[in-house]
Design an enzyme around this catalytic site. Structure first.
Site, short mmCIF file in Angstrom:
data_model
loop_
_atom_site.label_atom_id
_atom_site.label_comp_id
_atom_site.label_asym_id
_atom_site.label_seq_id
_atom_site.Cartn_x
_atom_site.Cartn_y
_atom_site.Cartn_z
N ARG A 24 65.33 48.35 42.76
CA ARG A 24 64.33 49.41 42.88
C ARG A 24 65.03 50.72 42.57
NH1 ARG A 24 62.87 47.60 48.65
NH2 ARG A 24 65.04 47.01 48.41
N SER A 25 64.37 51.56 41.82
CA SER A 25 65.11 52.69 41.25
C SER A 25 65.45 53.77 42.25
CB SER A 25 64.33 53.32 40.12
OG SER A 25 64.02 52.34 39.20
N THR A 26 64.45 54.40 42.80
CA THR A 26 64.74 55.59 43.59
C THR A 26 64.50 55.32 45.06
OG1 THR A 26 62.50 56.34 43.43
CG2 THR A 26 63.99 57.07 41.70
N GLN A 29 60.95 54.99 45.84
CA GLN A 29 60.38 53.69 45.57
C GLN A 29 60.76 52.70 46.67
OE1 GLN A 29 61.81 53.70 41.52
NE2 GLN A 29 59.97 52.61 40.94
N GLN A 66 69.41 53.13 43.62
CA GLN A 66 70.12 53.75 42.50
C GLN A 66 69.33 53.54 41.21
OE1 GLN A 66 74.26 52.74 42.19
NE2 GLN A 66 74.35 52.43 44.38
#
Ligand code: ZN
Length: 697
Positions: A24-26, A29, A66
């Protein structure tokens, strides 16, 4: 499709682990998008359906929080690639699997390795075998698409920003002294104090032409400069603090103070090491420059003039500052010196004296920033000389011989280690061979035993490969040792070094290069004496106290010896006589010149030696008037008698003015008609007696 999936996942693959990659990116999220997380973990069920036991499905989710835009900082993806390349992965699973890596390079590397190790890849749409051309094409396309997915919105955003900038309507954080009004227009800050502070800054620069002088004025008058808080709960608040040099420079360089709208003054790019650097763009290449977009503090002409002035100033001070390659100029330690008080790098300034350049080492960074005196300021000539002596002393054939002997010793030990490693490889090979034979001998129908023997054989092969690799790597490292030729070159350097170093024709640049070969850095502390800490390449330290260098007037001081001599000679001789005598002895003035009567006179005055006149008076000598009275003559006559030796006079200056010895009880009398030269004999006796008197006194 299930059938197809099962065809692509070979039974043998089930012995390896399944890797479920969750990303998961951020952080946002991570918090909000729990649904996607659930979908990702649901893939675990797919793996189980394909035949993997749950305990063999390994979830990699270290990349949580990240961004996926590069593999460089994502341990998880690296680990995945490692596992696949070692052939330990039976399958890789991921939601919209191409997002495993949002960078084509990472993605294609994974596909390449997956093809070699026969690792299929599974996403929500199906199973792909990277070894099959069509599957790989599709996977490649998916990777390209997700990279584009990242790129397109960003490009759109950038385009939007550019368009707004071109119209001069882009919201940019206003420089100090400007604010956005209710209509969204940039205006001069209505706050009087802020406005006046900015105006004072420009006015002072106009008057003095130096940013340093501006900072000095603010510091000297105890004036503070406004700044705005840009982040945190107090965002937008105004605070006041001292004006720093860098801030003043930023304001002077900022074209927005002319009322211009500017975009693209800096450019940010990524370096090979993965850092971001911001570079200044030359004015001709600024993307947008709209003059007179709003009210300003100065006009454009003044701005341009300021830039020229700042540029000239910076050239005048020289950019011989940071750790840097050797430049022209004699300062040996330029770029190697570290301030022992604050830990900052010291810089070089040159001053010229008698046509020669002398370095000064200065720690001034903080000083410049806050208009305070420099932290340390030390004349460099003595330091350079001391460091040179240490180097000449340290680099001798003997020390190098020792170093080479140690090297030799290490070499023989390395050979031994190499033999041991070779033996390890041999043993591993033997064991692998043994495992192979055991496997071949087993009844192929006895699957359980066969499988475990195969695994054992594989393990042994892996160990063999590892042993071989370690051995090779280590040997390559050891091979860096020196051969005969290199040894000879190093030894010859040692013999030549002192000679080369002291040769006046060796250019400064070469000497500095030699220093850089030998020294890492030099730390300098000034207390009641100087302390130098030299750090040699290779980690050896050496500390050295040095007396404080003489101030420039001290360097020009006459030696004590010469002063004592002058003091002694003044009893008997005049300035020109003394000068001639000192020169005869080969003595020199403090400035290294021969003595003249003027220099002797100056020394007498400045060291407060008793003047010759006072010395003679103290010895009982008479002035010309007193002598005239004693002899009953006029002063003109006294001088004539003196010239002819009837009386004895002692000159007290360079103009032949004399003081006279008392003529005693029977002074020479006027004798009309007798030639003065005939009367000299009588005077001799008088003189001798007077001299005795003088010595008693
Ligand atoms: Zn310092």
């Amino acid at each position: 499709m299930t059938h197809d999936a099962h065809r692509k996942v070979k039974a043998s693959r089930l012995k390896r682990n399944a890797y479920l990659y969750v990303r998961r990116s951020t952080l946002r999220q991570v918090v909000e998008n729990t649904e996607s997380t659930q979908r990702q973990y649901a893939l675990r069920q797919h793996a189980a359906a394909l035949g993997w036991p749950l305990e063999r499905i390994i979830v990699i989710d270290t990349a949580l929080g990240q961004s996926g835009a590069s593999a460089a900082d994502r341990e998880g993806f690296q680990r995945l690639v490692t596992e696949v390349s070692m052939g330990r992965a039976g399958i890789v699973l991921g939601l919209e699997v191409s997002r495993l890596a949002r960078n084509s390079l990472d993605w294609h590397r994974l596909l390449e390795i997956g093809a070699l190790t026969g690792t299929p890849i599974r996403d929500e749409d199906g199973v792909y075998d990277p070894a099959h051309f069509n599957d790989r094409l599709l996977l490649g396309l998916k990777g390209t698409m997700s990279e584009a997915e990242l790129h397109v919105p960003r490009a759109r955003l950038q385009g939007g920003i550019r368009n707004k900038a071109r119209r001069g309507e882009l919201f940019v954080r206003p420089p100090m002294g400007f604010v956005y009004n209710a209509d969204g227009k940039l205006v001069v800050d209505p706050g009087q104090q802020v406005q006046q502070s900015v105006r004072l800054l420009f006015e002072t620069f106009r008057r003095t032409g130096s940013a340093m002088a501006v900072v000095r004025l603010f510091a000297g008058q105890g004036l503070q400069f406004p700044r705005r808080v840009h982040t945190g709960p107090n965002q937008g608040d105004l605070t006041w603090a001292g004006l720093e040099h860098s801030r003043a420079l930023r304001i002077l360089h900022n074209p927005r103070y002319t009322g211009a709208f500017v975009y693209g003054r800096t450019h940010t790019r990524k370096t090979v090491e993965g850092n971001w650097v911001t570079e200044r763009v030359p004015r001709q290449e600024w993307e947008v420059l709209i003059r007179e977009a709003h009210a300003g503090y100065i006009d454009w002409d003044e701005y341009e003039q300021n830039q020229r002035r700042l540029h000239d100033n910076c050239r005048a001070y020289g950019d011989d500052r940071r750790k840097s390659p050797p430049r022209e100029g004699p300062a040996l330690l330029q770029g190697l010196l570290i301030c022992g008080r604050c830990g900052k790098r010291m810089t070089v300034r040159y001053h010229s004296r008698r046509g020669q350049l002398f370095p000064d080492y200065v720690c001034q960074r903080e000083g410049i920033e806050h208009a305070e005196p420099a932290c340390q300021h030390i004349p460099g000539a003595g330091i350079d000389e001391a460091v040179g002596d240490i180097l000449v002393e340290a680099v001798t054939p003997v020390t190098l011989e020792v170093a080479l002997a140690v090297q030799q010793e290490l070499q023989s030990r390395l050979d031994e280690a190499d033999r041991l490693r070779q033996q390890q490889v041999e043993r591993a090979r033997y064991e692998a061979e043994l495992a192979r034979r055991r496997y071949l001998r087993v009844d192929p129908d006895n699957r359980l035993v066969a499988d475990s023997l195969e695994a054992d054989w594989n393990d042994k092969l892996r160990l063999l490969a590892e042993a071989q690799e370690t051995c090779e790597r280590q040997r390559a490292q050891d091979r860096k040792l020196l051969d005969e030729q290199q040894r000879a070159a190093i030894l010859s350097l040692a013999t030549n070094f002192p000679q080369l170093w002291r040769d006046p024709f060796t250019p400064d640049r070469e000497r500095k290069r030699m220093v850089r070969l030998l020294l890492e850095d030099v730390t300098l502390i000034r207390e009641d004496h100087l302390t130098l800490h030299l750090r040699f390449k290779g980690g050896v330290h050496r500390s050295m106290p040095l007396p404080l260098p003489l101030r420039s007037w001290e360097q020009r001081q006459t030696s004590r010896e010469a002063i004592a001599e002058i003091d002694r000679l003044l009893d008997h001789y005049t300035y020109p006589e003394i000068a001639a005598m000192l020169n005869g002895k080969g003595m020199q003035s403090g400035e290294g010149k021969p003595f003249t009567s003027r220099i002797v006179a100056r020394i007498q005055r400045s060291y407060q030696l008793t003047p010759r006149y006072d010395r003679l008076r103290k010895a009982g000598m008479l002035t010309v008037e007193e002598m005239a009275k004693v002899l009953g003559l006029n002063s003109q006559r006294v001088k004539i008698w003196n010239r002819h030796g009837l009386i004895r006079g002692h000159p007290y200056n360079g103009k032949n003015d004399c003081l006279y010895e008392h003529p005693g009880d029977s002074p020479p009398r006027k004798a009309m008609g007798v030639k003065l030269s005939k009367r000299r004999l009588a005077a001799e006796i008088v003189a001798q007696r007077a001299e005795e008197v003088q010595y008693e006194a």
